[in-house]
Design a protein around this motif. Structure first.
Motif, PDB file in Angstrom:
ATOM      1  N   LYS A   1      49.462  55.972  53.443  1.00 17.09           N
ATOM      2  CA  LYS A   1      48.794  54.009  53.875  1.00 17.09           C
ATOM      3  C   LYS A   1      47.679  53.984  52.666  1.00 17.09           C
ATOM      4  CE  LYS A   1      50.733  53.193  57.541  1.00 17.09           C
ATOM      5  NZ  LYS A   1      50.413  52.587  59.504  1.00 17.09           N
ATOM      6  N   THR A   2      46.508  54.336  52.404  1.00 18.69           N
ATOM      7  CA  THR A   2      45.586  54.794  51.340  1.00 18.69           C
ATOM      8  C   THR A   2      45.473  56.014  50.819  1.00 18.69           C
ATOM      9  OG1 THR A   2      44.569  53.500  52.838  1.00 18.69           O
ATOM     10  CG2 THR A   2      43.530  54.357  51.443  1.00 18.69           C
ATOM     11  N   MET A   3      46.043  55.982  49.044  1.00 22.02           N
ATOM     12  CA  MET A   3      45.857  56.826  48.790  1.00 22.02           C
ATOM     13  C   MET A   3      45.020  57.381  47.819  1.00 22.02           C
ATOM     14  SD  MET A   3      50.319  57.659  48.323  1.00 22.02           S
ATOM     15  CE  MET A   3      50.044  59.906  48.334  1.00 22.02           C
ATOM     16  N   CYS A   4      44.829  58.325  47.289  1.00 24.49           N
ATOM     17  CA  CYS A   4      43.507  58.591  45.991  1.00 24.49           C
ATOM     18  C   CYS A   4      43.500  57.263  45.387  1.00 24.49           C
ATOM     19  CB  CYS A   4      43.244  59.877  45.461  1.00 24.49           C
ATOM     20  SG  CYS A   4      41.971  59.701  44.352  1.00 24.49           S
ATOM     21  N   GLY A   5      42.943  56.294  44.570  1.00 24.98           N
ATOM     22  CA  GLY A   5      42.650  55.235  43.815  1.00 24.98           C
ATOM     23  C   GLY A   5      43.082  53.587  44.016  1.00 24.98           C
ATOM     24  N   ALA A   6      43.328  53.525  45.617  1.00 20.51           N
ATOM     25  CA  ALA A   6      43.677  52.621  46.574  1.00 20.51           C
ATOM     26  C   ALA A   6      42.272  51.565  47.393  1.00 20.51           C
ATOM     27  CB  ALA A   6      44.435  52.548  48.187  1.00 20.51           C
ATOM     28  N   SER A   7      41.833  50.818  47.338  1.00 21.08           N
ATOM     29  CA  SER A   7      40.889  50.370  48.292  1.00 21.08           C
ATOM     30  C   SER A   7      40.569  50.727  49.135  1.00 21.08           C
ATOM     31  CB  SER A   7      41.720  49.068  47.916  1.00 21.08           C
ATOM     32  OG  SER A   7      40.849  48.158  49.285  1.00 21.08           O
ATOM     33  N   GLY A   8      39.611  51.527  49.484  1.00 21.95           N
ATOM     34  CA  GLY A   8      39.039  52.079  50.664  1.00 21.95           C
ATOM     35  C   GLY A   8      39.363  53.922  50.408  1.00 21.95           C
ATOM     36  N   TYR A   9      39.450  54.061  49.375  1.00 21.48           N
ATOM     37  CA  TYR A   9      39.767  55.969  49.498  1.00 21.48           C
ATOM     38  C   TYR A   9      38.473  56.485  48.859  1.00 21.48           C
ATOM     39  CZ  TYR A   9      39.019  55.551  43.730  1.00 21.48           C
ATOM     40  OH  TYR A   9      38.402  55.424  43.002  1.00 21.48           O
ATOM     41  N   GLN A  10      38.446  57.345  49.284  1.00 21.18           N
ATOM     42  CA  GLN A  10      36.510  58.057  48.881  1.00 21.18           C
ATOM     43  C   GLN A  10      36.814  59.031  47.697  1.00 21.18           C
ATOM     44  OE1 GLN A  10      36.118  58.601  53.317  1.00 21.18           O
ATOM     45  NE2 GLN A  10      35.291  57.064  53.743  1.00 21.18           N
ATOM     46  N   VAL A  11      35.390  60.168  47.532  1.00 23.07           N
ATOM     47  CA  VAL A  11      36.046  60.969  46.526  1.00 23.07           C
ATOM     48  C   VAL A  11      35.304  62.173  47.072  1.00 23.07           C
ATOM     49  CG1 VAL A  11      35.749  62.059  43.991  1.00 23.07           C
ATOM     50  CG2 VAL A  11      37.157  59.898  44.666  1.00 23.07           C
ATOM     51  N   CYS A  12      35.040  63.626  46.890  1.00 15.84           N
ATOM     52  CA  CYS A  12      34.222  64.379  47.491  1.00 15.84           C
ATOM     53  C   CYS A  12      32.869  64.402  46.556  1.00 15.84           C
ATOM     54  CB  CYS A  12      34.735  65.332  47.780  1.00 15.84           C
ATOM     55  SG  CYS A  12      36.101  66.492  45.768  1.00 15.84           S
ATOM     56  N   ASP A  13      31.942  65.258  46.307  1.00  8.78           N
ATOM     57  CA  ASP A  13      31.000  65.374  45.803  1.00  8.78           C
ATOM     58  C   ASP A  13      31.131  65.902  44.194  1.00  8.78           C
ATOM     59  OD1 ASP A  13      29.269  63.724  46.632  1.00  8.78           O
ATOM     60  OD2 ASP A  13      28.364  64.252  48.272  1.00  8.78           O
ATOM     61  N   VAL A  14      31.882  67.195  44.874  1.00  7.91           N
ATOM     62  CA  VAL A  14      32.324  68.740  43.995  1.00  7.91           C
ATOM     63  C   VAL A  14      33.742  68.680  44.328  1.00  7.91           C
ATOM     64  CG1 VAL A  14      31.896  70.708  43.051  1.00  7.91           C
ATOM     65  CG2 VAL A  14      29.946  69.516  44.081  1.00  7.91           C
ATOM     66  N   GLY A  15      34.125  68.160  42.726  1.00 10.44           N
ATOM     67  CA  GLY A  15      36.092  68.444  43.074  1.00 10.44           C
ATOM     68  C   GLY A  15      36.132  70.420  43.511  1.00 10.44           C
ATOM     69  N   SER A  16      35.605  71.183  42.517  1.00 18.24           N
ATOM     70  CA  SER A  16      36.011  72.128  42.813  1.00 18.24           C
ATOM     71  C   SER A  16      36.154  73.070  43.742  1.00 18.24           C
ATOM     72  CB  SER A  16      34.773  73.152  41.509  1.00 18.24           C
ATOM     73  OG  SER A  16      34.050  72.921  41.810  1.00 18.24           O
ATOM     74  N   ASN A  17      35.216  72.387  44.787  1.00 19.71           N
ATOM     75  CA  ASN A  17      34.852  73.081  46.269  1.00 19.71           C
ATOM     76  C   ASN A  17      36.357  72.912  46.957  1.00 19.71           C
ATOM     77  OD1 ASN A  17      32.389  74.308  45.496  1.00 19.71           O
ATOM     78  ND2 ASN A  17      31.590  72.222  46.567  1.00 19.71           N
ATOM     79  N   TYR A  18      37.682  72.186  46.143  1.00 14.48           N
ATOM     80  CA  TYR A  18      38.527  71.460  47.056  1.00 14.48           C
ATOM     81  C   TYR A  18      39.839  72.389  46.784  1.00 14.48           C
ATOM     82  CZ  TYR A  18      35.809  68.198  50.222  1.00 14.48           C
ATOM     83  OH  TYR A  18      35.016  67.896  50.725  1.00 14.48           O
ATOM     84  N   ILE A  19      40.608  72.822  47.491  1.00 16.85           N
ATOM     85  CA  ILE A  19      42.469  73.282  46.965  1.00 16.85           C
ATOM     86  C   ILE A  19      42.920  71.808  46.553  1.00 16.85           C
ATOM     87  CG2 ILE A  19      44.313  74.203  47.324  1.00 16.85           C
ATOM     88  CD1 ILE A  19      43.342  75.955  49.558  1.00 16.85           C
ATOM     89  N   SER A  20      43.184  70.885  47.431  1.00 14.16           N
ATOM     90  CA  SER A  20      43.888  69.626  46.867  1.00 14.16           C
ATOM     91  C   SER A  20      42.861  68.488  46.214  1.00 14.16           C
ATOM     92  CB  SER A  20      44.785  69.375  48.123  1.00 14.16           C
ATOM     93  OG  SER A  20      45.168  68.058  47.921  1.00 14.16           O
TER      94      SER A  20
END
Length: 141
Positions: free
Chosen positions: A86-105
């Motif tokens: 319902k709220t995918m990356c880029g949609a209203s209300g999404y959140q982004v982590c500080d360091v993307g390289s710390n995540y697989i997905s």
């Protein structure tokens, strides 16, 4: 669509039915590549087991320097997955982590650049390939 009661998750948090389907598909693909290599004498078809590479990264995420195995960097909902249809990356209300390289997905669907780099490095070892041919083999024409 399976009912919530029918969903089985393995000890690493992965959906068993989806993984079983991927493993069956890969087994058939590997067999097809073997057949093609027998039939096409002047060609080399290389099968690469991407499933095993990606599953290994998820199972051993901390060994590779990732903070979490299954949580998306960009998404909605927080732990354990930070993913919502319902709220995918880029949609209203999404959140982004500080360091993307710390995540697989990156977004619950796509791997981050760091994870993709690890996948490529494992492919280039040829440990997951059949036949185990280094990619420079194809440059020596």
């Amino acid at each position: 669509m399976p009912r919530k009661d029918d969903i089985h998750i393995d000890p690493n948090g992965c959906l068993v039915s989806f993984n079983n389907a991927a493993k069956e598909f890969n087994a058939q693909l590997r067999d097809l590549c073997d057949e093609l290599n027998l039939e096409l004498k002047n060609a080399t078809v290389v099968y690469v087991d991407i499933y095993s590479i990606k599953y290994n990264i998820i199972v051993n995420y901390s060994k590779y320097g990732f903070e979490t195995a299954l949580m998306a960097c960009c998404g909605y909902g927080g732990p354990p997955y930070n993913f919502s249809f319902k709220t995918m990356c880029g949609a209203s209300g999404y959140q982004v982590c500080d360091v993307g390289s710390n995540y697989i997905s990156w977004d619950g669907v796509h791997y981050t650049e760091a994870a993709n780099s690890l996948v490529v490095s494992k492919i280039l070892t040829t440990w997951y390939s059949k036949p185990n041919i280094a990619f420079d083999y194809f440059c020596n024409v």
